[in-house]
Design an enzyme around this catalytic site. Structure first.
Site, PDB file in Angstrom:
ATOM      1  N   ASP A  57      -8.880   3.642  -3.470  1.00  0.00           N
ATOM      2  CA  ASP A  57      -9.746   4.001  -2.552  1.00  0.00           C
ATOM      3  C   ASP A  57     -11.093   4.614  -3.098  1.00  0.00           C
ATOM      4  OD1 ASP A  57      -7.954   2.952  -0.594  1.00  0.00           O
ATOM      5  OD2 ASP A  57      -7.243   4.950   0.014  1.00  0.00           O
ATOM      6  N   GLU A 110       3.260   6.780  -2.379  1.00  0.00           N
ATOM      7  CA  GLU A 110       3.196   8.053  -3.320  1.00  0.00           C
ATOM      8  C   GLU A 110       3.743   9.172  -2.752  1.00  0.00           C
ATOM      9  OE1 GLU A 110      -0.769   5.429  -3.436  1.00  0.00           O
ATOM     10  OE2 GLU A 110       0.281   6.639  -1.880  1.00  0.00           O
ATOM     11  N   ASP A 160       0.789  -1.087   0.010  1.00  0.00           N
ATOM     12  CA  ASP A 160      -0.039   0.032   0.033  1.00  0.00           C
ATOM     13  C   ASP A 160       0.924   1.429  -0.198  1.00  0.00           C
ATOM     14  OD1 ASP A 160      -2.194   1.612   0.101  1.00  0.00           O
ATOM     15  OD2 ASP A 160      -3.142   0.830   1.855  1.00  0.00           O
TER      16      ASP A 160
END
Length: 768
Positions: free
Chosen positions: A512, A450, A447
């Site tokens: 998401d 970024e 996950d």
């Protein structure tokens, strides 16, 4: 008047062959942008620039820039037979000294020796199936395919009324370069990674910088990719980690403007009549994804968050009580002691007990374990000091530990990032996974990624302008490579962030999404867009990750979409188990999950093609039907593999709905109802909650396996015979790839079937 400091490439002054490359020396002249109007002007004679000096509204009193040329090198090579590479940069720029693979995006440095020809006006560099024609003065570029058709050309001839060029071919600025290409009257542009807007990008302005997008409706992207596909007949890659801006007919309707925030423009152009072929060329340059394990294609279930081993084992048991097949349960951050934007691999025994015993208990129920991670360390972690002392953390240009950017921290403390360009740091991070893999953990959800700031000094000297976008590529590579090395099996991660080249590390999911119809629609658009520039194994969170309480209707509709996606995972902030949405939703969802398992032999063939040929499993219609003028604009349906046309239902109610969808050319048959449909054309159909249109292309052979209430997971399908379903005139002979990796040669005669190989074939069912 404000003068924008810029240079326009204007005149080729030198041509030299250097080994297998052709180097052009080009004069770039200072230029100004007109005040209050589109257009550029150098200090040359206005007549030589094509300016209409008799126009009554010609701007007056322009202070022309000096004619003081700056030299720029344009280096042209042929990367294999159907791809040309153009590197535009000042002499001495680092890109001229490095191999094409220096950033880790391109993996194949091989080049072919080109043919070079010159005449007074043109320099032509030819490969077997691509040609680059450069006009000497004024500088312009034209790309042709192997048949001699022009597929791309720079846009310098497009002008405003007074003759000022609006889109010079190539421009240099203090902070980057720009390339301007003409858009044809019927040319559509697709790609640029996982973008959640319309599939056709014409009219859009995109900023390609990997971000924690905070959803699918914010205009940001988790996995932007500087690769685009043109229906004119080319696919292009900007080989960079720098931020790329793409103005696709937004500012100037007939111009595709690409601007790179770097000193160099490193451009690959792949030609070929079919986009499948061009994706093949692109993935020969950048690598292809390995085929994931069979269990990866089963049903995954997750929640943010499962709080204990007891809770997860209860979910696994309930799956079995309701006879819902399931292969993977996913565990989000609660397995950590320090679990807020931190991964230090310290297992929370208070919540989950002994890890090996927990994994074994799940295995007894037929479920594998997926574990969450991210590449950040919290100063509260006992491992932070160790990583800092050893120099494993990213530092900024001033030498201090760099701080996470772009993702709010819940407590205001900074978070540090692992420097994957430091071999020791990379190895240290990789080996943190060992005990988990040894205990039976099947996969890691990689996950985030970024959050690298822009002002960093990475250990390997990667220029800061490239570092941010390359960070998720390097992060996912580190984990994927180690899983393969440590276990000896095909690797699998479940990554959110990415860049060009990330398709090599399956799989990725769409981030998401909001639990709304709009979130579901945006998710599919993101997957289709990603498929055109990062082909491989992509998926999404069934039900969306956040937002309004998920309705039973939308849950079912999203489950149907997920059941016919490359990978299938339900996940969200709140429960996503099918029994949480009522008995009717459970019944319908279970039937679609079982349908997926029955289609796993077909999905396995499609996955094998993806790994071998560099094709996405989930395919826009534009990829399969490039000559259909309607196909490019269709972004609410898709092909799964070669032969299944899937039409998701974007609705959150439980009543039947009218769905209008497009049927491409040919004969098709509904997988569930047997109804025959002919294309091309649009069709409207009433669809009850338990159905979704899934059409099979005529001529297809769909291998399936029987799935009954005793099937718990993909392991239970091993060794079961397959049934071949033929639609229309099936091929007489073909190969089937078995779950065990063996190939069975199948021959279908009029009244019989024979198979040579290890895969048992039960029967042939003919659908007419």
């Amino acid at each position: 008047m404000t003068i924008t400091k810029a240079f326009i490439l204007r005149h080729v002054t030198g041509v030299a062959r250097e080994g297998d490359a052709v180097r052009l020396t080009v004069q770039a002249l200072p230029a100004i942008e007109l005040p209050g109007a589109p257009g550029w002007l150098t200090g040359e004679d206005p007549l030589d620039q094509g300016i209409e000096i008799t126009m009554p509204n010609l701007p007056r009193d322009l202070t022309l820039p000096p004619v003081e040329p700056r030299e720029v090198d344009v280096v042209i090579t042929i990367a294999e037979h159907d791809a040309a590479r153009l590197v535009v940069a000042p002499p001495g720029a680092r890109v001229h000294r490095e191999p094409a693979s220096w950033l880790g995006i391109v993996t194949n440095d091989a080049i072919d020796r080109p043919d070079l020809s010159e005449d007074p006006g043109t320099v032509t560099v030819r490969g077997a199936e691509v040609e680059v024609r450069v006009r000497r003065s004024p500088f312009a570029v034209e790309i042709r395919d192997g048949a001699g058709h022009t597929v791309a050309r720079t846009a310098e001839r497009l002008r405003q009324v007074a003759g000022f060029p609006m889109a010079p071919a190539v421009m240099l600025y203090d902070n980057g370069l720009s390339l301007n290409l003409e858009l044809g009257t019927d040319e559509d542009i697709l790609g640029f990674g996982e973008q959640f807007g319309r599939l056709v990008k014409n009219g859009q302005h995109l900023r390609l910088r990997t971000e924690d997008a905070l959803g699918t409706g914010t205009g940001m992207a988790y996995k932007p990719v500087p690769v685009w596909h043109s229906t004119a007949g080319y696919t292009a890659l900007v080989n960079t980690g720098a931020v790329v801006s793409a103005d696709v007919g937004h500012s100037r309707p007939s111009v595709l403007g690409v601007r790179v925030a770097d000193e160099a423009l490193d451009l690959y152009v792949m030609t070929g009549a079919h986009p499948r072929r061009r994706l093949g060329a692109y993935t020969r340059l950048t690598g292809r994804a390995p085929l994931p394990p069979l269990w990866a294609f089963g049903y995954w279930m997750g929640r943010c968050r499962y709080r204990s081993a007891h809770e997860m084992l209860a979910v696994a048991r309930t799956m079995r009580e309701h006879a819902v097949p399931c292969d993977v349960l996913h565990l989000d951050p609660d397995w950590l002691v320090v679990d807020r934007l931190n991964t230090d691999f310290i297992w929370n025994t208070d919540r989950f007990g002994d890890r090996r015993e927990f994994v074994s208990a799940l295995d007894d129920l037929g479920c594998r374990l997926s574990v969450w991670e991210l590449p950040y360390l919290d100063p509260a972690s006992p491992r932070y000091a160790e990583a800092q002392q050893r120099g494993y953390l990213v530092r900024d240009v001033d030498g201090a530990v760099a701080e996470l950017r772009g993702t709010p921290t819940p407590d205001g403390r900074h978070r540090a990032l692992i420097d994957f360009t430091n071999p020791e740091a990379r190895s240290w991070w990789q080996h943190q996974h060992d005990v988990f893999l040894d205990d039976g953990v099947a996969v890691f959800k990689t996950d985030f990624g970024e959050g690298l700031p822009d002002d960093v000094a990475l250990a390997d000297g990667t220029p800061p302008v490239h570092a941010h976008n390359l960070y998720p590529l390097r992060y996912n590579a580190a984990v994927s490579d180690h899983i393969a090395a440590h276990t000896g099996r095909a690797p699998l991660v479940w990554g959110r962030s990415g860049w060009a080249g990330s398709h090599r590390y399956p799989g990725q999911w769409g981030g998401d999404a909001e639990s709304t119809v709009a979130g579901m629609q945006a998710t599919l658009r993101g997957g289709l867009s990603y498929a055109m520039s990062a082909p491989g194994f992509w998926s999404h969170d069934i039900g969306g990750f956040f937002g309004p309480e998920l309705t039973p209707g939308l849950y079912v509709r999203w489950t149907q979409f997920g059941a016919l996606s490359p990978l299938m995972r339900a996940h969200g902030l709140r429960p996503r188990e099918p029994w949480e949405f009522g008995e009717d939703a459970l019944t319908v969802a279970r039937e679609w999950i079982r349908l997926r398992y029955s289609l796993l032999p077909y999905l396995w063939q499609a996955a094998g093609d993806s790994a071998a040929l560099g094709l996405p499993m989930l395919r826009p219609l534009a990829l399969e039907f490039p000559d259909d003028p309607v196909a490019a604009g269709i972004d609410g349906q898709f092909l799964l593999g070669n032969d299944l046309l899937v039409v998701p239902i974007f609705d959150d109610g439980t009543s039947p709905v009218i769905r209008r969808f497009y049927v491409p050319d040919g004969e098709w048959q509904d997988l569930l109802t047997g109804e025959s449909v002919s294309g091309p054309g649009f069709r409207s159909q009433e669809v009850p909650l338990e159905r979704m249109p899934v059409l099979v292309r005529a001529g297809a052979v769909i291998p399936r396996v029987n799935v009954d209430a005793h099937v718990r997971n993909t392991d239970d399908l091993l060794g079961r015979p397959w049934t071949l379903h033929t639609y229309g005139r099936a091929p007489g002979e073909f190969d089937l790839h078995g779950f065990d990796g063996t190939i069975t040669r199948v021959t279908i005669a009029r009244r019989r079937v024979s198979a040579v190989g290890s895969q048992p074939i039960d029967e042939v069912v003919r659908h007419h």
